[in-house]
Design a protein around this motif. Structure first.
Motif, short mmCIF file in Angstrom:
data_model
loop_
_atom_site.label_atom_id
_atom_site.label_comp_id
_atom_site.label_asym_id
_atom_site.label_seq_id
_atom_site.Cartn_x
_atom_site.Cartn_y
_atom_site.Cartn_z
N ALA A 20 0.70 -1.14 -0.02
CA ALA A 20 0.05 0.01 0.25
C ALA A 20 0.78 1.05 0.18
O ALA A 20 1.83 1.14 0.63
N LYS A 21 0.54 2.05 -0.85
CA LYS A 21 1.25 3.35 -0.72
C LYS A 21 0.32 4.73 -1.06
O LYS A 21 -0.69 4.60 -1.67
N ARG A 22 0.76 5.82 -0.46
CA ARG A 22 -0.17 7.02 -0.58
C ARG A 22 -0.47 7.48 -1.85
O ARG A 22 0.43 7.39 -2.63
N PRO B 103 -1.89 9.01 -11.03
CA PRO B 103 -0.72 8.64 -11.76
C PRO B 103 -1.11 7.64 -12.87
O PRO B 103 -0.43 7.85 -14.20
N ALA B 104 -1.93 6.86 -12.93
CA ALA B 104 -2.31 5.78 -13.94
C ALA B 104 -3.54 6.25 -14.65
O ALA B 104 -3.58 6.00 -15.85
N ARG B 105 -4.65 6.76 -14.08
CA ARG B 105 -5.69 6.98 -14.64
C ARG B 105 -6.56 8.19 -14.08
O ARG B 105 -6.41 8.52 -12.83
N THR B 106 -7.59 8.64 -14.83
CA THR B 106 -8.46 9.70 -14.27
C THR B 106 -9.76 8.92 -13.70
O THR B 106 -10.25 8.08 -14.73
#
Length: 143
Positions: A89-91, A118-121
């Motif tokens: 898990a990361k913020r 970071p990966a998608r909207t």
């Protein structure tokens, strides 16, 4: 055994009257704060809970029971998926691009926050209702 009329004369109340008295009381929008900061904070909190860096219990006071149960289920599924892939898990780093809200009735706000990660909207749809002098989310949808 007393009849229904005898019960009424003795002072008994019907159960629906008691439930109405103790149920959450609706609050008018005029008596509530601006919902925009609440929607922003709740959106961030929900995304953090799904990312595994916030306990879902921290959001319980802002959600109705049904919305809370659904969020717990979704957070547990996300935790299992991360565990199966071996991803810690990361913020999350999210930016709220836009926030739209409308009020279909007094004391009700339906809002959509468009959030860029970071990966998608994603879009987060939230229905707020004024209950007991504060906003509570009755429905959440994360698209």
């Amino acid at each position: 055994m007393p009849s229904g009329s005898a019960r009424a004369s003795v002072g008994f109340r019907e159960p629906f009257e008691l439930n109405h008295f103790f149920a959450p009381q609706r609050t008018s929008a005029a008596a509530l704060p601006d919902p925009e900061p609440f929607v922003r904070n709740l959106t961030r909190g929900v995304l953090e809970a799904l990312a595994g860096v916030r306990e879902v219990d921290q959001l319980a006071r802002w959600l109705t029971e049904d919305a809370f149960r659904r969020l717990v289920t979704r957070a547990n599924l996300a935790t299992r998926a991360r565990s199966a892939r071996g991803v810690p898990a990361k913020r999350p780093v999210h930016a709220i691009l836009s926030l739209r809200q409308q009020s279909p009735a007094d004391g009700v706000v339906e809002a959509v926050a468009v959030v860029q990660g970071p990966a998608r909207t994603r879009a987060v749809a939230i229905r707020l209702e004024g209950m007991d002098g504060r906003w509570r989310a009755t429905s959440l949808a994360i698209l």
